[in-house]
Design a protein around this motif. Structure first.
Motif, PDB file in Angstrom:
ATOM      1  N   ASN A 170       2.753   9.465   4.582  1.00  0.00           N
ATOM      2  CA  ASN A 170       1.684  10.079   3.790  1.00  0.00           C
ATOM      3  C   ASN A 170       0.871   9.071   2.993  1.00  0.00           C
ATOM      4  O   ASN A 170      -0.350   9.204   2.857  1.00  0.00           O
ATOM      5  CB  ASN A 170       2.272  11.137   2.853  1.00  0.00           C
ATOM      6  N   LYS A 171       1.546   8.042   2.454  1.00  0.00           N
ATOM      7  CA  LYS A 171       0.841   7.051   1.624  1.00  0.00           C
ATOM      8  C   LYS A 171      -0.228   6.309   2.430  1.00  0.00           C
ATOM      9  O   LYS A 171      -1.375   6.146   1.982  1.00  0.00           O
ATOM     10  CB  LYS A 171       1.846   6.047   1.061  1.00  0.00           C
ATOM     11  N   ALA A 174      -3.106   8.625   3.280  1.00  0.00           N
ATOM     12  CA  ALA A 174      -3.967   8.767   2.104  1.00  0.00           C
ATOM     13  C   ALA A 174      -4.884   7.565   1.960  1.00  0.00           C
ATOM     14  O   ALA A 174      -6.090   7.705   1.677  1.00  0.00           O
ATOM     15  CB  ALA A 174      -3.113   8.951   0.855  1.00  0.00           C
ATOM     16  N   ASP A 175      -4.346   6.363   2.147  1.00  0.00           N
ATOM     17  CA  ASP A 175      -5.155   5.152   2.034  1.00  0.00           C
ATOM     18  C   ASP A 175      -6.260   5.125   3.087  1.00  0.00           C
ATOM     19  O   ASP A 175      -7.412   4.783   2.789  1.00  0.00           O
ATOM     20  CB  ASP A 175      -4.274   3.909   2.183  1.00  0.00           C
ATOM     21  N   SER A 180      -5.899  11.606  -1.924  1.00  0.00           N
ATOM     22  CA  SER A 180      -4.626  11.470  -2.623  1.00  0.00           C
ATOM     23  C   SER A 180      -3.463  11.844  -1.701  1.00  0.00           C
ATOM     24  O   SER A 180      -3.627  12.575  -0.712  1.00  0.00           O
ATOM     25  CB  SER A 180      -4.596  12.369  -3.856  1.00  0.00           C
ATOM     26  N   VAL A 181      -2.289  11.335  -2.059  1.00  0.00           N
ATOM     27  CA  VAL A 181      -1.087  11.675  -1.306  1.00  0.00           C
ATOM     28  C   VAL A 181      -0.843  13.174  -1.359  1.00  0.00           C
ATOM     29  O   VAL A 181      -0.444  13.791  -0.367  1.00  0.00           O
ATOM     30  CB  VAL A 181       0.132  10.903  -1.857  1.00  0.00           C
ATOM     31  N   ARG A 182      -1.085  13.766  -2.510  1.00  0.00           N
ATOM     32  CA  ARG A 182      -0.893  15.209  -2.655  1.00  0.00           C
ATOM     33  C   ARG A 182      -1.801  15.975  -1.693  1.00  0.00           C
ATOM     34  O   ARG A 182      -1.376  16.956  -1.072  1.00  0.00           O
ATOM     35  CB  ARG A 182      -1.170  15.635  -4.104  1.00  0.00           C
ATOM     36  N   GLU A 185      -0.356  15.806   1.709  1.00  0.00           N
ATOM     37  CA  GLU A 185       0.776  16.723   1.827  1.00  0.00           C
ATOM     38  C   GLU A 185       0.312  18.149   2.081  1.00  0.00           C
ATOM     39  O   GLU A 185       0.892  18.875   2.898  1.00  0.00           O
ATOM     40  CB  GLU A 185       1.631  16.657   0.562  1.00  0.00           C
TER      41      GLU A 185
END
Length: 210
Positions: A170-171, A174-175, A180-182, A185
């Protein structure tokens, strides 16, 4: 092998005695059939609105030589239309036509049966042809369902799904997407829900069916 439920055997032969004999044989094995005296009559059936071809397993018993449009010419037309996978063709041939029928098998026909035919061997091949038709239709239905599921995804969900299938955490997703990671998700959960899967592996396996 058990007969395929709801399968249809089409018979195309200009000889009425052959059509009647095949229809009787199939009835005795609880296999429904529909007979046509010419390739033109069969093509007319295919062109009718609401034709069931493609909705249920089917195969075609096709005489090689007929007045008007020959069986081989009809086979070529079915090949051009991409129908011979879902409608396996078994040629009915006389001895002189065997080399021609063998060539047709090489080009995609399911099999050929030399007249006079063995009832048991012929029915076995018909049931196998119907089983192949059912398998092809099942794959096609799965692909259509998958396309429908994919059509429910938003553009962002598609972006997330592509990176999830590539195995990115996920990180990193997101990048790459600058979110955002959220948010990743949330999109990931929606993708799993819409695609009716529980894991990235299951999702990847599903997409391989395309």
């Amino acid at each position: 092998m058990q007969p395929v439920l709801n399968g249809m055997v089409f018979i195309v032969d200009d000889d009425v005695s052959v059509r009647e004999a095949l229809a009787w044989l199939l009835r005795s094995r609880r296999l429904p059939s529909e007979a046509f005296e010419s390739a033109e009559a069969f093509e007319a059936m295919l062109a009718r609105p609401g034709s069931d071809l493609g909705r249920q397993p089917a195969c075609l018993m096709l005489d090689v030589r007929m007045p008007g449009l020959s069986g081989l010419a009809l086979f070529d037309r079915l090949l051009e239309r991409g129908l011979v996978d879902r409608l396996p063709v078994i040629f009915l041939t006389g001895h002189a036509d065997v080399p021609t029928a063998v060539d047709a098998v090489k080009r995609g026909a399911f099999d050929f049966c030399e007249k006079p035919f063995s009832d048991n061997a012929l029915v076995d091949r018909i049931e196998q042809a119907l089983a192949q038709s059912a398998a092809v239709l099942e794959v096609s239905a799965r692909k259509e369902r998958l396309q429908a599921l994919l059509g429910e995804l938003t553009e962002r969900e598609c972006d997330v799904m592509r990176l999830v299938v590539e195995g990115l955490p996920n990180k990193l997703i997101a990048d790459q997407l600058d979110i955002s990671v959220r948010t990743v998700e949330v999109h990931r959960a929606r993708v799993f829900d819409k695609m009716d899967v529980k894991s990235a592996v299951e999702l990847a396996n599903l997409l391989r069916q395309m």
